[in-house]
Structures are given as C-alpha cells and as structure tokens.
Design a protein around this motif. Structure first.
Motif, PDB file in Angstrom:
ATOM      1  N   THR A 268       0.838  -1.204   0.000  1.00 68.43           N
ATOM      2  CA  THR A 268       0.000   0.000   0.000  1.00 68.43           C
ATOM      3  C   THR A 268       0.871   1.251   0.000  1.00 68.43           C
ATOM      4  OG1 THR A 268      -1.786  -1.160   1.145  1.00 68.43           O
ATOM      5  CG2 THR A 268      -1.804   1.251   1.239  1.00 68.43           C
ATOM      6  N   TYR A 269       1.953   1.212   0.756  1.00 66.73           N
ATOM      7  CA  TYR A 269       2.887   2.342   0.773  1.00 66.73           C
ATOM      8  C   TYR A 269       3.570   2.512  -0.585  1.00 66.73           C
ATOM      9  CZ  TYR A 269       7.286   4.818   1.599  1.00 66.73           C
ATOM     10  OH  TYR A 269       8.348   5.677   1.492  1.00 66.73           O
ATOM     11  N   LEU A 270       4.133   1.437  -1.125  1.00 62.95           N
ATOM     12  CA  LEU A 270       4.919   1.550  -2.352  1.00 62.95           C
ATOM     13  C   LEU A 270       4.062   1.776  -3.594  1.00 62.95           C
ATOM     14  CD1 LEU A 270       7.894  -0.982  -2.196  1.00 62.95           C
ATOM     15  CD2 LEU A 270       7.943   1.499  -2.092  1.00 62.95           C
ATOM     16  N   SER A 271       2.842   1.286  -3.593  1.00 63.62           N
ATOM     17  CA  SER A 271       1.992   1.470  -4.768  1.00 63.62           C
ATOM     18  C   SER A 271       1.793   2.947  -5.086  1.00 63.62           C
ATOM     19  CB  SER A 271       0.636   0.788  -4.562  1.00 63.62           C
ATOM     20  OG  SER A 271       0.772  -0.616  -4.658  1.00 63.62           O
ATOM     21  N   ALA A 272       1.838   3.771  -4.060  1.00 67.13           N
ATOM     22  CA  ALA A 272       1.693   5.220  -4.263  1.00 67.13           C
ATOM     23  C   ALA A 272       3.010   5.878  -4.663  1.00 67.13           C
ATOM     24  CB  ALA A 272       1.168   5.864  -2.984  1.00 67.13           C
ATOM     25  N   LYS A 273       4.104   5.112  -4.645  1.00 61.13           N
ATOM     26  CA  LYS A 273       5.427   5.672  -4.907  1.00 61.13           C
ATOM     27  C   LYS A 273       5.981   5.329  -6.284  1.00 61.13           C
ATOM     28  CE  LYS A 273       5.922   7.361  -0.720  1.00 61.13           C
ATOM     29  NZ  LYS A 273       6.030   8.825  -0.473  1.00 61.13           N
ATOM     30  N   TYR A 274       5.498   4.270  -6.909  1.00 57.63           N
ATOM     31  CA  TYR A 274       6.094   3.791  -8.154  1.00 57.63           C
ATOM     32  C   TYR A 274       6.194   4.879  -9.221  1.00 57.63           C
ATOM     33  CZ  TYR A 274       5.502  -1.076  -6.485  1.00 57.63           C
ATOM     34  OH  TYR A 274       5.555  -2.249  -5.777  1.00 57.63           O
ATOM     35  N   SER A 275       5.113   5.630  -9.427  1.00 58.20           N
ATOM     36  CA  SER A 275       5.102   6.650 -10.486  1.00 58.20           C
ATOM     37  C   SER A 275       4.959   8.064  -9.936  1.00 58.20           C
ATOM     38  CB  SER A 275       3.953   6.378 -11.465  1.00 58.20           C
ATOM     39  OG  SER A 275       4.082   5.116 -12.064  1.00 58.20           O
ATOM     40  N   GLU A 276       5.204   8.235  -8.662  1.00 61.17           N
ATOM     41  CA  GLU A 276       5.009   9.532  -8.006  1.00 61.17           C
ATOM     42  C   GLU A 276       5.790  10.645  -8.702  1.00 61.17           C
ATOM     43  OE1 GLU A 276       5.068  11.124  -3.399  1.00 61.17           O
ATOM     44  OE2 GLU A 276       6.602   9.706  -4.043  1.00 61.17           O
ATOM     45  N   ASP A 277       5.087  11.729  -9.046  1.00 67.56           N
ATOM     46  CA  ASP A 277       5.697  12.920  -9.655  1.00 67.56           C
ATOM     47  C   ASP A 277       6.296  12.659 -11.037  1.00 67.56           C
ATOM     48  OD1 ASP A 277       5.110  14.396  -7.330  1.00 67.56           O
ATOM     49  OD2 ASP A 277       6.997  13.800  -6.393  1.00 67.56           O
ATOM     50  N   ALA A 278       5.896  11.593 -11.709  1.00 64.69           N
ATOM     51  CA  ALA A 278       6.446  11.270 -13.027  1.00 64.69           C
ATOM     52  C   ALA A 278       5.317  11.136 -14.045  1.00 64.69           C
ATOM     53  CB  ALA A 278       7.247   9.970 -12.972  1.00 64.69           C
ATOM     54  N   PRO A 279       5.573  11.473 -15.312  1.00 61.91           N
ATOM     55  CA  PRO A 279       4.539  11.345 -16.340  1.00 61.91           C
ATOM     56  C   PRO A 279       4.210   9.901 -16.682  1.00 61.91           C
ATOM     57  CG  PRO A 279       6.626  12.012 -17.321  1.00 61.91           C
ATOM     58  CD  PRO A 279       6.801  12.091 -15.837  1.00 61.91           C
ATOM     59  N   ARG A 280       5.104   8.977 -16.341  1.00 67.49           N
ATOM     60  CA  ARG A 280       4.870   7.553 -16.598  1.00 67.49           C
ATOM     61  C   ARG A 280       5.785   6.741 -15.700  1.00 67.49           C
ATOM     62  NH1 ARG A 280       8.149   6.798 -22.397  1.00 67.49           N
ATOM     63  NH2 ARG A 280       9.831   8.238 -21.841  1.00 67.49           N
ATOM     64  N   TRP A 281       5.371   5.493 -15.455  1.00 69.19           N
ATOM     65  CA  TRP A 281       6.223   4.609 -14.656  1.00 69.19           C
ATOM     66  C   TRP A 281       7.556   4.382 -15.385  1.00 69.19           C
ATOM     67  CZ3 TRP A 281       8.481  -0.019 -15.992  1.00 69.19           C
ATOM     68  CH2 TRP A 281       9.180  -0.647 -14.965  1.00 69.19           C
ATOM     69  N   GLY A 282       8.626   4.382 -14.599  1.00 71.89           N
ATOM     70  CA  GLY A 282       9.937   4.032 -15.128  1.00 71.89           C
ATOM     71  C   GLY A 282      10.787   5.178 -15.603  1.00 71.89           C
ATOM     72  N   GLU A 283      10.199   6.346 -15.857  1.00 70.36           N
ATOM     73  CA  GLU A 283      10.950   7.445 -16.482  1.00 70.36           C
ATOM     74  C   GLU A 283      12.003   8.010 -15.538  1.00 70.36           C
ATOM     75  OE1 GLU A 283       9.921  11.783 -18.390  1.00 70.36           O
ATOM     76  OE2 GLU A 283       8.774  10.033 -19.048  1.00 70.36           O
ATOM     77  N   MET A 284      13.162   8.338 -16.122  1.00 67.66           N
ATOM     78  CA  MET A 284      14.270   8.906 -15.354  1.00 67.66           C
ATOM     79  C   MET A 284      14.701  10.247 -15.947  1.00 67.66           C
ATOM     80  SD  MET A 284      16.465   5.391 -14.662  1.00 67.66           S
ATOM     81  CE  MET A 284      16.111   4.641 -16.258  1.00 67.66           C
ATOM     82  N   LYS A 285      15.424  11.023 -15.131  1.00 69.61           N
ATOM     83  CA  LYS A 285      15.863  12.355 -15.550  1.00 69.61           C
ATOM     84  C   LYS A 285      17.362  12.510 -15.339  1.00 69.61           C
ATOM     85  CE  LYS A 285      13.038  14.426 -12.713  1.00 69.61           C
ATOM     86  NZ  LYS A 285      12.243  15.445 -11.991  1.00 69.61           N
ATOM     87  N   ASP A 286      17.994  13.276 -16.240  1.00 72.12           N
ATOM     88  CA  ASP A 286      19.431  13.523 -16.144  1.00 72.12           C
ATOM     89  C   ASP A 286      19.815  14.121 -14.797  1.00 72.12           C
ATOM     90  OD1 ASP A 286      19.670  12.637 -18.731  1.00 72.12           O
ATOM     91  OD2 ASP A 286      20.432  14.525 -19.559  1.00 72.12           O
ATOM     92  N   GLU A 287      19.034  15.070 -14.332  1.00 63.10           N
ATOM     93  CA  GLU A 287      19.433  15.805 -13.131  1.00 63.10           C
ATOM     94  C   GLU A 287      19.543  14.890 -11.913  1.00 63.10           C
ATOM     95  OE1 GLU A 287      15.556  17.949 -11.414  1.00 63.10           O
ATOM     96  OE2 GLU A 287      15.838  18.267 -13.580  1.00 63.10           O
ATOM     97  N   VAL A 288      18.709  13.867 -11.848  1.00 63.67           N
ATOM     98  CA  VAL A 288      18.770  12.937 -10.714  1.00 63.67           C
ATOM     99  C   VAL A 288      20.083  12.156 -10.753  1.00 63.67           C
ATOM    100  CG1 VAL A 288      17.693  10.949  -9.606  1.00 63.67           C
ATOM    101  CG2 VAL A 288      16.265  12.777 -10.542  1.00 63.67           C
ATOM    102  N   TRP A 289      20.439  11.681 -11.939  1.00 56.98           N
ATOM    103  CA  TRP A 289      21.705  10.963 -12.090  1.00 56.98           C
ATOM    104  C   TRP A 289      22.892  11.895 -11.842  1.00 56.98           C
ATOM    105  CZ3 TRP A 289      22.574   5.777 -12.951  1.00 56.98           C
ATOM    106  CH2 TRP A 289      21.437   4.999 -13.175  1.00 56.98           C
ATOM    107  N   ASP A 290      22.830  13.104 -12.388  1.00 59.77           N
ATOM    108  CA  ASP A 290      23.950  14.035 -12.262  1.00 59.77           C
ATOM    109  C   ASP A 290      24.192  14.469 -10.818  1.00 59.77           C
ATOM    110  OD1 ASP A 290      24.376  13.942 -14.990  1.00 59.77           O
ATOM    111  OD2 ASP A 290      23.223  15.755 -15.409  1.00 59.77           O
ATOM    112  N   HIS A 291      23.122  14.727 -10.079  1.00 63.11           N
ATOM    113  CA  HIS A 291      23.278  15.194  -8.704  1.00 63.11           C
ATOM    114  C   HIS A 291      23.975  14.144  -7.844  1.00 63.11           C
ATOM    115  CE1 HIS A 291      19.759  18.278  -9.053  1.00 63.11           C
ATOM    116  NE2 HIS A 291      20.864  18.687  -9.631  1.00 63.11           N
ATOM    117  N   TYR A 292      23.566  12.885  -7.999  1.00 57.65           N
ATOM    118  CA  TYR A 292      24.184  11.836  -7.187  1.00 57.65           C
ATOM    119  C   TYR A 292      25.616  11.576  -7.639  1.00 57.65           C
ATOM    120  CZ  TYR A 292      24.910   7.521  -4.648  1.00 57.65           C
ATOM    121  OH  TYR A 292      25.421   6.561  -3.819  1.00 57.65           O
ATOM    122  N   THR A 293      25.853  11.625  -8.954  1.00 56.60           N
ATOM    123  CA  THR A 293      27.212  11.450  -9.459  1.00 56.60           C
ATOM    124  C   THR A 293      28.133  12.526  -8.899  1.00 56.60           C
ATOM    125  OG1 THR A 293      26.456  10.422 -11.509  1.00 56.60           O
ATOM    126  CG2 THR A 293      28.638  11.392 -11.536  1.00 56.60           C
TER     127      THR A 293
END
Length: 322
Positions: A268-293
């Motif tokens: 129940t907790y994770l089902s609300a998190k899979y696509s949270e704040d994203a236009p579709r499930w699975g999508e990633m953004k450069d800035e997320v990768w760049d910030h952690y790198t």
C-alpha cells in the motif's frame, strides 16, 4: 494511470513477431519483495506471456547482479543508481545501462531507536552506525553530517551482524532502512523508531533505487525484446498501483514465507510511490543521475563524473498517452 496502461497495451500489440516465444531471465538484487511486485504481477496476470516472453525471475546466487547481467547470465536485472554509476565509472566498466526506475524517489533513510533521542545527523557524533560496508555508504554519511554541521570523524562505523532492527536498542545507534520494508517490520513489532528520509537530508540523495538494468548487448541486438519486456512490466506496476491489496496476495504466491499483513502494508505504501511525480512509470531524468554522481565525485568514491546518458535510457519505455 489508465492512459499509461493504454500506451503499454498498445506497445504490446505492436511487438514484432521476432520477439515472440523468447526465454527471458530476470535476476533480482536480493530476495523477492514489494519493490519487485510489478514483475510478479506481470508474470501472474499473463502480461509477459501476451508479449511473447517466457519470463523467469530468480534471486542472485553467483555474484552481483550487475556483473551477471554484464556477462549474459540474465537479460534483465534489478540494481540501484549508485551501483550502476560505480560500475560504469570503474577502471573496467561493465557494459550495462538502467532502462527503468522502479520507484521515482529514494524511499530509504536513517533509523534510530526512539528512546535514544537521535533525530538528526547532527546527533550522530559519538554514535555507532551499523551498515553493510558499501562504497557509497560513507559518502552519504559524510554528506548528511556535513550538511548538519556534524563531524563525521566522530561517528563509529561497523558492519551489521544481521540481527535486524532489534540491534538499534543495544548494539548500534543508527541503521539504514527502507521505509516500505524495514519500517513496516518495526511497526508490526511495536518497535518505536525515529526515521530520517535521505532525500530530506540532502536533495542529491533523492536518487533512483532500485532500477531495472540490461546489457548494452541486449540494447544493440535485441531492442524489441527490451521494449516488449518493459511494456509488460509497466502493466504489472500499473496494476500494483491500482490494486495494492490484490498485488500483495500475488506477491505472496511467489514469496510465501512473508506474512500477508506485512506485504499488504508495504505494498500500500509503495503502490503510491512507483510513479510519483512522473509522467509515466519508469521514467528517469538527467538531473537525478547528475546530482548523485556529483556527490560521489565530491567524496572521492569515483574519480570523475560520468554523463547521465551513459548510465540510463528512457528509449524503451511505453510512450505516455496524451
């Protein structure tokens, strides 16, 4: 979400016949859990079969999942942004790439026993942290303590003995928990904890964990299989988002040792998190990768930044319906 399901169904319908009847192995990162529910739903509900894929999901037994996928022991695997980044930044880079984020935000954080009054990294000085000894672990602790004005050198780091959350009472003061799993175990055991979300402690720590990976060889030689797999998998996660209780029951069929109440709360907790704040499930953004790198470079875990485009691709995800 209904639009995304429509797009995924269309992607399945357009899968070329060359992808039909293929055997596909998915290697997990660990034991089956609610991070993986969408794949078990896709298996159970026949989404993979509809895509012409004979999917087998296994736990890693021969080594790290990144390496197993790189050498062709499986077509797809479950990893983490931090592990992918380090695998690609090593002296002998692994030919892998992330192709979908299972969860959009980092749902992990630091936990302490509520009776100890440790509620911020500012309180970590003089305390004992029990972890798993990962290469990025120290960097994260340094980052959050620095941000809180604390001295990392005053923290005692040890390897966890595997005794679980109970160790927070007398063996350790701080542990790294995943909210949708470890926190639920504490809740059901009436074990009170204070919890600090990583992404609230430093925005660079809001990275993708876990992710689905594949090999560069799969991308080059079997792109339609990658596309078909993600189309079916996205349907599984869409089902899990809309039907958490039923999805927990499906997961338990494949992981019967887990208590259904625990799986249901976690799901129940994770089902609300899979696509949270994203236009579709699975999508990633450069800035997320760049910030952690950038954080890994700052604390010397890797020598230099690696471009996000070398780490991940959204190319094979079903298009978001308009």
């Amino acid at each position: 979400m209904k639009k995304l399901v429509t797009a995924a169904l269309l992607a399945l319908c357009l899968t070329p016949s060359t992808a039909l009847g293929e055997d596909v192995t998915v290697i997990l990162d660990y034991v089956a859990n609610t991070n993986h529910t969408g794949m078990y739903v896709a298996l159970d509900q026949g989404y993979y079969a509809d895509a012409g894929l004979n999917v087998t999901i296994i736990e890693p037994t021969e080594g790290a999942t990144n390496t197993l996928i790189a050498v062709g022991k499986g077509e797809f695997g479950i990893s983490y942004q931090e592990d992918v980044t380090m695998a690609l930044s090593s002296a002998d880079p692994l030919p892998i790439r992330a192709i979908a984020a299972i969860i959009q935000h980092n749902t992990s954080g630091f936990a302490t026993y509520a009776g100890k009054g440790i509620t911020s990294p500012a309180d970590f000085e003089g305390k004992t942290y029990a972890g798993w000894g990962g290469p990025g672990e120290e960097a994260v602790l340094k980052a959050v303590m620095k941000r809180a004005g604390a001295d990392f050198s005053a923290l005692n780091m040890v390897i966890s003995d595997g005794s679980g959350f109970a160790a927070l009472k007398d063996k350790a003061d701080i542990m790294w928990f995943f909210e949708g799993w470890d926190n639920v175990k504490c809740q059901l055991a009436d074990f009170p904890i204070d919890y600090m979300e990583l992404r609230q402690l430093d925005p660079r720590l809001d990275y993708y964990t876990p992710v689905i990976i594949t090999s560069e060889r799969m991308i080059a030689e079997r792109p339609e299989t990658v596309r078909a797999f993600l189309a079916a998998t996205s349907l599984g996660y869409a089902y899990a988002e809309e039907n958490p209780e039923e999805s927990a029951k499906i997961l338990q069929k494949y992981a019967p040792d887990y208590d259904l109440e625990m799986l249901t709360i976690s799901q129940t907790y994770l089902s609300a998190k899979y696509s949270e704040d994203a236009p579709r499930w699975g999508e990633m953004k450069d800035e997320v990768w760049d910030h952690y790198t950038d954080l890994l470079v700052e604390y010397g875990v890797i020598g230099e930044a690696i471009p996000a485009a070398q780490c991940y691709t959204n190319e094979f995800l079903p298009e978001a319906a308009q």
